[in-house]
Design an enzyme around this catalytic site. Sequence first.
Site, PDB file in Angstrom:
ATOM      1  CG  HIS A  87      -7.936  -3.698  -1.720  1.00 48.12           C
ATOM      2  ND1 HIS A  87      -8.985  -2.831  -1.882  1.00 48.12           N
ATOM      3  CD2 HIS A  87      -6.851  -2.897  -1.467  1.00 48.12           C
ATOM      4  CE1 HIS A  87      -8.562  -1.586  -1.754  1.00 48.12           C
ATOM      5  NE2 HIS A  87      -7.267  -1.591  -1.512  1.00 48.12           N
ATOM      6  NE  ARG A 100      -3.938   2.037   2.229  1.00 44.71           N
ATOM      7  CZ  ARG A 100      -4.394   2.725   3.268  1.00 44.71           C
ATOM      8  NH1 ARG A 100      -3.944   2.467   4.478  1.00 44.71           N
ATOM      9  NH2 ARG A 100      -5.293   3.655   3.097  1.00 44.71           N
ATOM     10  CG  ASN A 102      -0.103   9.014   4.700  1.00 42.48           C
ATOM     11  OD1 ASN A 102       0.256   8.270   3.816  1.00 42.48           O
ATOM     12  ND2 ASN A 102       0.666   9.509   5.644  1.00 42.48           N
ATOM     13  CG  HIS A 125      -1.144   5.579  -0.051  1.00 45.18           C
ATOM     14  ND1 HIS A 125      -1.674   6.104   1.095  1.00 45.18           N
ATOM     15  CD2 HIS A 125      -2.074   4.721  -0.530  1.00 45.18           C
ATOM     16  CE1 HIS A 125      -2.887   5.598   1.301  1.00 45.18           C
ATOM     17  NE2 HIS A 125      -3.140   4.747   0.333  1.00 45.18           N
TER      18      HIS A 125
HETATM   19  C1  HEM Z   1      -8.479   1.863  -6.464  1.00 44.76           C
HETATM   20  C2  HEM Z   1      -8.548   2.631  -5.430  1.00 44.76           C
HETATM   21  C3  HEM Z   1      -8.192   2.212  -4.033  1.00 44.76           C
HETATM   22  C4  HEM Z   1      -8.897   2.556  -2.927  1.00 44.76           C
HETATM   23  C5  HEM Z   1     -10.163   3.385  -2.862  1.00 44.76           C
HETATM   24  C6  HEM Z   1      -8.217   1.952  -1.804  1.00 44.76           C
HETATM   25  C7  HEM Z   1      -8.611   2.093  -0.491  1.00 44.76           C
HETATM   26  C8  HEM Z   1      -8.049   1.455   0.571  1.00 44.76           C
HETATM   27  C9  HEM Z   1      -8.477   1.590   1.924  1.00 44.76           C
HETATM   28  C10 HEM Z   1      -9.579   2.505   2.411  1.00 44.76           C
HETATM   29  C11 HEM Z   1      -7.727   0.752   2.676  1.00 44.76           C
HETATM   30  C12 HEM Z   1      -7.848   0.484   4.175  1.00 44.76           C
HETATM   31  C13 HEM Z   1      -7.430   1.636   5.008  1.00 44.76           C
HETATM   32  C14 HEM Z   1      -7.902   1.365   6.414  1.00 44.76           C
HETATM   33  O1  HEM Z   1      -9.106   1.458   6.631  1.00 44.76           O
HETATM   34  O2  HEM Z   1      -7.075   1.037   7.271  1.00 44.76           O
HETATM   35  C15 HEM Z   1      -6.807   0.093   1.800  1.00 44.76           C
HETATM   36  C16 HEM Z   1      -5.896  -0.849   2.194  1.00 44.76           C
HETATM   37  C17 HEM Z   1      -5.001  -1.436   1.348  1.00 44.76           C
HETATM   38  N1  HEM Z   1      -4.808  -1.145   0.015  1.00 44.76           N
HETATM   39 FE1  HEM Z   1      -6.001   0.003  -1.116  1.00 44.76          FE
HETATM   40  N2  HEM Z   1      -7.130   1.258  -2.244  1.00 44.76           N
HETATM   41  C18 HEM Z   1      -7.071   1.394  -3.598  1.00 44.76           C
HETATM   42  C19 HEM Z   1      -6.089   0.882  -4.425  1.00 44.76           C
HETATM   43  C20 HEM Z   1      -5.048   0.106  -4.004  1.00 44.76           C
HETATM   44  C21 HEM Z   1      -3.947  -0.317  -4.837  1.00 44.76           C
HETATM   45  C22 HEM Z   1      -3.741   0.083  -6.290  1.00 44.76           C
HETATM   46  C23 HEM Z   1      -3.152  -1.110  -4.071  1.00 44.76           C
HETATM   47  C24 HEM Z   1      -1.879  -1.815  -4.460  1.00 44.76           C
HETATM   48  C25 HEM Z   1      -1.678  -2.374  -5.623  1.00 44.76           C
HETATM   49  C26 HEM Z   1      -3.757  -1.181  -2.759  1.00 44.76           C
HETATM   50  C27 HEM Z   1      -3.279  -1.934  -1.725  1.00 44.76           C
HETATM   51  C28 HEM Z   1      -3.812  -1.937  -0.446  1.00 44.76           C
HETATM   52  C29 HEM Z   1      -3.348  -2.830   0.606  1.00 44.76           C
HETATM   53  C30 HEM Z   1      -2.297  -3.905   0.474  1.00 44.76           C
HETATM   54  C31 HEM Z   1      -4.089  -2.498   1.745  1.00 44.76           C
HETATM   55  C32 HEM Z   1      -3.952  -3.113   3.141  1.00 44.76           C
HETATM   56  C33 HEM Z   1      -2.978  -2.285   3.953  1.00 44.76           C
HETATM   57  C34 HEM Z   1      -2.658  -2.856   5.301  1.00 44.76           C
HETATM   58  O3  HEM Z   1      -3.072  -3.974   5.636  1.00 44.76           O
HETATM   59  O4  HEM Z   1      -1.941  -2.172   6.043  1.00 44.76           O
HETATM   60  N3  HEM Z   1      -4.889  -0.416  -2.751  1.00 44.76           N
HETATM   61  N4  HEM Z   1      -7.015   0.543   0.521  1.00 44.76           N
HETATM   62  C1  LIG Z   2      -1.250  13.279  11.900  1.00 42.29           C
HETATM   63  C2  LIG Z   2      -0.729  11.873  11.959  1.00 42.29           C
HETATM   64  O1  LIG Z   2      -1.155  11.105  12.787  1.00 42.29           O
HETATM   65  N1  LIG Z   2       0.206  11.582  11.081  1.00 42.29           N
HETATM   66  C3  LIG Z   2       0.797  10.269  11.027  1.00 42.29           C
HETATM   67  C4  LIG Z   2       0.695   9.747   9.608  1.00 42.29           C
HETATM   68  O2  LIG Z   2       1.373   8.523   9.509  1.00 42.29           O
HETATM   69  C5  LIG Z   2       2.717   8.510   9.937  1.00 42.29           C
HETATM   70  C6  LIG Z   2       3.208   7.124   9.817  1.00 42.29           C
HETATM   71  O3  LIG Z   2       2.331   6.207  10.367  1.00 42.29           O
HETATM   72  C7  LIG Z   2       2.865   9.009  11.380  1.00 42.29           C
HETATM   73  O4  LIG Z   2       4.217   9.098  11.710  1.00 42.29           O
HETATM   74  C8  LIG Z   2       2.216  10.344  11.511  1.00 42.29           C
HETATM   75  O5  LIG Z   2       2.261  10.766  12.849  1.00 42.29           O
END
Ligand code: HEM
Ligand SMILES: CC(=O)N[C@H]1CO[C@H](CO)[C@@H](O)[C@@H]1O
Length: 353
Positions: A206, A73, A105, A77
């Site tokens: 995902h 992820r 983020n 980003h």
């Molecule tokens: C297409 C639009 C996308 C949206 C709207 C989106 C949105 C999100 C959101 C909301 C989360 C969870 C954040 C949370 O609630 O903690 C997430 C997690 C994640 N996304 Fe996406 N994402 C997108 C595209 C992508 C792409 C292109 C990738 C990589 C190729 C990706 C990889 C991941 C991964 C691996 C996680 C899990 C992160 C973790 O477990 O720490 N996403 N995404």
């Molecule tokens: C405002 C805030 O909480 N920022 C955080 C964003 O993510 C990085 C990495 O996890 C943190 O270091 C920041 O404090």
Amino acid sequence: MAITAKSFTYLLISSLFLVSCFCAKEAQNTFPIVNGLSWSFYDYSCPKAESIIRKQLKKVFKNDIGQAAGLLRLHFHDCFVQGCDGSVLLDGSASGPSEQDAPPNLTLREKAFEIIEDLRKRIHKECGRVVSCADIVAIAARDSVYLSGGPEYDVPLGRRDGLNFATQNATLANLPPPTANASTILRSLAAKNLDATDVVALSGGHTIGIGHCGSFTGRLYPTQDPTMEKTFAEDLKGICPTNSSTNTTVLDIRSPNKFDNKYYVDLVNRQGLFTSDQDLYSYKKTRGIVTSFAEDEALFFEKFVVAMIKMSQLSVLTGNQGEIRADCSVRNSDNSYLASEVEEDLETKSELR
Ligand code: HEM
Ligand SMILES: CC(=O)N[C@H]1CO[C@H](CO)[C@@H](O)[C@@H]1O
Ligand SMILES: *[C@@H]1O[C@H](CO)[C@@H](O)[C@H](O)[C@H]1NC(C)=O
Ligand SMILES: *[C@@H]1O[C@H](CO)[C@@H](O)[C@H](O)[C@H]1NC(C)=O
Ligand SMILES: *[C@@H]1O[C@H](CO)[C@@H](O)[C@H](O)[C@H]1NC(C)=O
Ligand SMILES: *[C@@H]1O[C@H](CO)[C@@H](O)[C@H](O)[C@H]1NC(C)=O
């Protein structure tokens, strides 16, 4: 001895096989890459860069496979906001808000930043300050996919680290929210030259990782999203009892830590977690792509690699643009320890000679 028909056929088949194996590798390396990036960028200046990353990440993931999702992820980003220039790594607290302080983020895993900086230290110790943080992020994302069971692919290298912070506004404008529908997601990614197949394939990221309740409770309360399968919705309500729960749950219920095509099987069964996921199946223009990936993992892997290589080259800095950071979280001009670090690097280099 004359070549019998049988041995000729054997020869023909085996040479075809050789050729096709060779072509697969070649095909990968003939993917279009932007000027300034190369498949062999560190072959002379830091030949061990990729093996250092692979070896270290194997250890990290053995301990906690969840970090693979965090690293994948992070690369997404980084690339979507101001290009794959390591700007996502810059710590904004010293010089005002940055990409790190923008809402999408806030849920990036803290540990992912630490892992990248640790990899940078190991690599710079080996080779001096020649490998960029942006390249380390791109390679780490690739290894996260591969070590979780996904395809292996070459990453074009030579990215430089950016000097500019990405603003909160740029972050919000470039990362679509999980509440967006498929047509919004398609439009948003088309602005980065990613087509419908790329969008569906990249969303397959995902297949690993987790999300917070806040990213999907809008589908549960006050009214339940009718496109969500009933027992799945009940389970999610247990995990997120109110619209302000802060729990997390997995993105792919069938195989949460394995990089496979089960995410698409989830979507076909209306068990996608976010609107941005599930709507890829509801929407006419993307539904067929979802179904084809659910039925054919090799096809998904092939399209995912194509899309990742495209994404990994978004607005990269090359040549003498940007810099190679001596600390992934700080621009060199803000780095008060840089002078001594550079000396250290030079020492390491002369030791190697
Ligand atoms: C297409 C639009 C996308 C949206 C709207 C989106 C949105 C999100 C959101 C909301 C989360 C969870 C954040 C949370 O609630 O903690 C997430 C997690 C994640 N996304 Fe996406 N994402 C997108 C595209 C992508 C792409 C292109 C990738 C990589 C190729 C990706 C990889 C991941 C991964 C691996 C996680 C899990 C992160 C973790 O477990 O720490 N996403 N995404
Ligand atoms: C405002 C805030 O909480 N920022 C955080 C964003 O993510 C990085 C990495 O996890 C943190 O270091 C920041 O404090
Ligand atoms: C960022 O967005 C906010 C609200 O959308 C706006 O008030 C602000 O002026 C923007 N900042 C910049 C630098 O564009
Ligand atoms: C998708 O969302 C946008 C923005 O919210 C909305 O304008 C559009 O009508 C939606 N499209 C569909 C097909 O639901
Ligand atoms: C978090 O989810 C678990 C189930 O996964 C549930 O038992 C627990 O009550 C939830 N906690 C909160 C605070 O919602
Ligand atoms: C949560 O629900 C309460 C009452 O049901 C409502 O007032 C509030 O606006 C909701 N919050 C969110 C973030 O949707």
